[in-house]
Design a protein around this motif. Structure first.
Motif, PDB file in Angstrom:
ATOM      1  N   LYS A  31       0.847  -1.185   0.000  1.00 58.55           N
ATOM      2  CA  LYS A  31       0.000   0.000   0.000  1.00 58.55           C
ATOM      3  C   LYS A  31       0.881   1.233   0.000  1.00 58.55           C
ATOM      4  CE  LYS A  31      -3.928   2.306   0.633  1.00 58.55           C
ATOM      5  NZ  LYS A  31      -5.061   2.292  -0.298  1.00 58.55           N
ATOM      6  N   CYS A  32       0.645   2.146  -0.965  1.00 57.76           N
ATOM      7  CA  CYS A  32       1.454   3.359  -1.092  1.00 57.76           C
ATOM      8  C   CYS A  32       0.571   4.589  -0.983  1.00 57.76           C
ATOM      9  CB  CYS A  32       2.208   3.375  -2.426  1.00 57.76           C
ATOM     10  SG  CYS A  32       3.470   2.075  -2.589  1.00 57.76           S
ATOM     11  N   LEU A  33       1.111   5.627  -0.364  1.00 53.51           N
ATOM     12  CA  LEU A  33       0.420   6.900  -0.213  1.00 53.51           C
ATOM     13  C   LEU A  33       1.336   8.007  -0.694  1.00 53.51           C
ATOM     14  CD1 LEU A  33      -0.906   6.323   3.412  1.00 53.51           C
ATOM     15  CD2 LEU A  33      -2.201   6.015   1.304  1.00 53.51           C
ATOM     16  N   LYS A  34       0.778   8.982  -1.416  1.00 55.14           N
ATOM     17  CA  LYS A  34       1.574  10.093  -1.959  1.00 55.14           C
ATOM     18  C   LYS A  34       1.066  11.418  -1.411  1.00 55.14           C
ATOM     19  CE  LYS A  34       2.940   8.015  -6.382  1.00 55.14           C
ATOM     20  NZ  LYS A  34       2.963   8.187  -7.852  1.00 55.14           N
ATOM     21  N   GLU A  35       2.007  12.350  -1.274  1.00 54.54           N
ATOM     22  CA  GLU A  35       1.640  13.679  -0.806  1.00 54.54           C
ATOM     23  C   GLU A  35       2.710  14.671  -1.233  1.00 54.54           C
ATOM     24  OE1 GLU A  35      -0.106  15.806   3.234  1.00 54.54           O
ATOM     25  OE2 GLU A  35       0.553  13.723   3.257  1.00 54.54           O
ATOM     26  N   ASP A  36       2.298  15.920  -1.477  1.00 51.95           N
ATOM     27  CA  ASP A  36       3.232  16.972  -1.876  1.00 51.95           C
ATOM     28  C   ASP A  36       3.863  17.614  -0.651  1.00 51.95           C
ATOM     29  OD1 ASP A  36       2.601  16.540  -4.518  1.00 51.95           O
ATOM     30  OD2 ASP A  36       1.039  18.076  -4.557  1.00 51.95           O
ATOM     31  N   MET A  37       5.083  18.105  -0.822  1.00 52.61           N
ATOM     32  CA  MET A  37       5.749  18.852   0.237  1.00 52.61           C
ATOM     33  C   MET A  37       6.519  20.001  -0.386  1.00 52.61           C
ATOM     34  SD  MET A  37       8.677  16.091   1.270  1.00 52.61           S
ATOM     35  CE  MET A  37       9.776  15.344   0.049  1.00 52.61           C
ATOM     36  N   GLN A  38       6.590  21.108   0.357  1.00 56.79           N
ATOM     37  CA  GLN A  38       7.241  22.306  -0.138  1.00 56.79           C
ATOM     38  C   GLN A  38       8.749  22.228   0.080  1.00 56.79           C
ATOM     39  OE1 GLN A  38       5.165  24.043  -1.744  1.00 56.79           O
ATOM     40  NE2 GLN A  38       3.303  23.166  -0.893  1.00 56.79           N
ATOM     41  N   ALA A  39       9.461  23.172  -0.535  1.00 59.40           N
ATOM     42  CA  ALA A  39      10.909  23.227  -0.372  1.00 59.40           C
ATOM     43  C   ALA A  39      11.261  23.568   1.069  1.00 59.40           C
ATOM     44  CB  ALA A  39      11.492  24.272  -1.323  1.00 59.40           C
ATOM     45  N   ASN A  40      12.269  22.888   1.597  1.00 64.89           N
ATOM     46  CA  ASN A  40      12.762  23.095   2.960  1.00 64.89           C
ATOM     47  C   ASN A  40      11.673  22.871   4.011  1.00 64.89           C
ATOM     48  OD1 ASN A  40      15.361  23.909   2.001  1.00 64.89           O
ATOM     49  ND2 ASN A  40      14.517  25.932   1.563  1.00 64.89           N
ATOM     50  N   GLN A  41      10.741  22.004   3.712  1.00 60.50           N
ATOM     51  CA  GLN A  41       9.650  21.713   4.639  1.00 60.50           C
ATOM     52  C   GLN A  41       9.928  20.420   5.399  1.00 60.50           C
ATOM     53  OE1 GLN A  41       5.663  20.481   3.184  1.00 60.50           O
ATOM     54  NE2 GLN A  41       4.883  22.220   4.351  1.00 60.50           N
ATOM     55  N   LEU A  42       9.787  20.491   6.710  1.00 54.96           N
ATOM     56  CA  LEU A  42       9.977  19.319   7.551  1.00 54.96           C
ATOM     57  C   LEU A  42       8.718  18.459   7.527  1.00 54.96           C
ATOM     58  CD1 LEU A  42      11.573  17.711   9.708  1.00 54.96           C
ATOM     59  CD2 LEU A  42      10.534  19.207  11.428  1.00 54.96           C
ATOM     60  N   VAL A  43       8.908  17.164   7.340  1.00 60.62           N
ATOM     61  CA  VAL A  43       7.807  16.203   7.343  1.00 60.62           C
ATOM     62  C   VAL A  43       8.103  15.150   8.404  1.00 60.62           C
ATOM     63  CG1 VAL A  43       6.492  14.501   6.029  1.00 60.62           C
ATOM     64  CG2 VAL A  43       7.364  16.556   4.894  1.00 60.62           C
ATOM     65  N   MET A  44       7.151  14.942   9.298  1.00 63.28           N
ATOM     66  CA  MET A  44       7.293  13.938  10.344  1.00 63.28           C
ATOM     67  C   MET A  44       6.128  12.968  10.269  1.00 63.28           C
ATOM     68  SD  MET A  44       8.503  16.315  13.567  1.00 63.28           S
ATOM     69  CE  MET A  44       8.800  14.860  14.588  1.00 63.28           C
ATOM     70  N   GLY A  45       6.409  11.720  10.553  1.00 60.13           N
ATOM     71  CA  GLY A  45       5.370  10.702  10.518  1.00 60.13           C
ATOM     72  C   GLY A  45       5.462   9.771  11.709  1.00 60.13           C
ATOM     73  N   GLU A  46       4.320   9.280  12.125  1.00 59.96           N
ATOM     74  CA  GLU A  46       4.255   8.312  13.226  1.00 59.96           C
ATOM     75  C   GLU A  46       3.332   7.181  12.798  1.00 59.96           C
ATOM     76  OE1 GLU A  46       3.214   8.160  18.036  1.00 59.96           O
ATOM     77  OE2 GLU A  46       3.169  10.058  16.914  1.00 59.96           O
ATOM     78  N   TYR A  47       3.805   5.955  12.900  1.00 61.82           N
ATOM     79  CA  TYR A  47       3.039   4.805  12.413  1.00 61.82           C
ATOM     80  C   TYR A  47       2.917   3.751  13.511  1.00 61.82           C
ATOM     81  CZ  TYR A  47       7.801   3.015  11.909  1.00 61.82           C
ATOM     82  OH  TYR A  47       9.104   2.652  12.153  1.00 61.82           O
ATOM     83  N   GLU A  48       1.894   2.915  13.346  1.00 60.31           N
ATOM     84  CA  GLU A  48       1.681   1.773  14.231  1.00 60.31           C
ATOM     85  C   GLU A  48       1.038   0.665  13.423  1.00 60.31           C
ATOM     86  OE1 GLU A  48      -0.373   0.637  18.557  1.00 60.31           O
ATOM     87  OE2 GLU A  48      -0.429   2.693  17.770  1.00 60.31           O
ATOM     88  N   VAL A  49       1.619  -0.532  13.504  1.00 65.48           N
ATOM     89  CA  VAL A  49       1.165  -1.676  12.717  1.00 65.48           C
ATOM     90  C   VAL A  49       0.791  -2.808  13.658  1.00 65.48           C
ATOM     91  CG1 VAL A  49       1.766  -3.314  10.896  1.00 65.48           C
ATOM     92  CG2 VAL A  49       2.702  -0.990  10.838  1.00 65.48           C
ATOM     93  N   SER A  50      -0.390  -3.377  13.448  1.00 62.06           N
ATOM     94  CA  SER A  50      -0.821  -4.498  14.288  1.00 62.06           C
ATOM     95  C   SER A  50       0.043  -5.723  14.009  1.00 62.06           C
ATOM     96  CB  SER A  50      -2.297  -4.819  14.016  1.00 62.06           C
ATOM     97  OG  SER A  50      -2.471  -5.210  12.654  1.00 62.06           O
TER      98      SER A  50
END
Length: 206
Positions: A31-50
């Motif tokens: 499963k893939c997800l796409k999203e745009d991000m701006q220049a010099n933009q910090l992206v943080m993610g938090e995941y949890e898998v059963s």
């Protein structure tokens, strides 16, 4: 004026750039997800898998050019972060792997991503706890002002791109119009000369 500026900053700061999603990942599926991000933009993610016995889940984050920004194998719960140098589209993919002869079961995946000011707030939360209230407020305002500056810079670049596109389009339309007029004048001149020669052959005119 300064008070109004801070009010605007606080209003903008109330708009969260946070995205959460929950989905099921089939056995040996992807499963893939796409999203745009701006220049010099910090992206943080938090995941949890059963957890599913006999199955593992890996994830990888790539940009549109295929460069790996973050990846990890055998994940259950964790975080990731990265920063893009230019305007980019990133893709995060979760992959389930298990035994070929096992029926398997679906993984339940929870993913929360934060971008820009919201990510910076989370990144500096631990630091802000050690600061005095006024220092923490100033820190938040500093992060918020940086985000506003980046947003204005992005809008300026987009305005320049749109202006350049409009100017190129106008130049092409003008060239096409002049070319069309020249063709019509040439065709009209040829028709007049042709008809004049034809009437002379028929001796309808001198």
């Amino acid at each position: 004026m300064l008070k109004s500026y801070f009010v605007i900053l606080m209003i903008l700061g109330c708009v969260p750039k946070l995205h959460g999603i929950r989905f099921h990942l089939t056995p040996n599926g992807r499963k893939c997800l796409k999203e745009d991000m701006q220049a010099n933009q910090l992206v943080m993610g938090e995941y949890e898998v059963s957890d599913v016995p006999g199955q593992i889940v890996n994830y990888v984050v790539r940009d549109s050019k295929g460069h790996i920004l973050s990846q990890k194998e055998r994940i259950t719960k964790g975080k990731f972060s990265f920063t893009a140098e230019v305007y980019e589209t990133y893709e995060i993919c979760f992959t389930s792997k298990g035994g070929a002869n096992q029926p398997g079961a679906n993984h339940e995946v929870s993913l929360v991503t934060k971008k820009g000011i919201e990510a910076k707030r989370s990144d500096t939360l631990g630091e802000a706890v050690k600061l005095k209230p006024i220092e923490a407020d100033l820190k938040r305002l500093e992060v918020l002002s940086d985000s506003v500056v980046l947003d204005f810079e992005l809008m300026r670049k987009r305005e320049e791109e749109m202006r350049d596109t409009n100017e190129k389009t106008n130049s092409r339309v003008l060239f096409y119009s002049v070319f069309s007029i020249c063709c019509l004048l040439g065709l009209a001149t040829w028709q007049v000369l042709y008809l004049r020669r034809f009437f002379k052959i028929k001796k309808l005119i001198d």
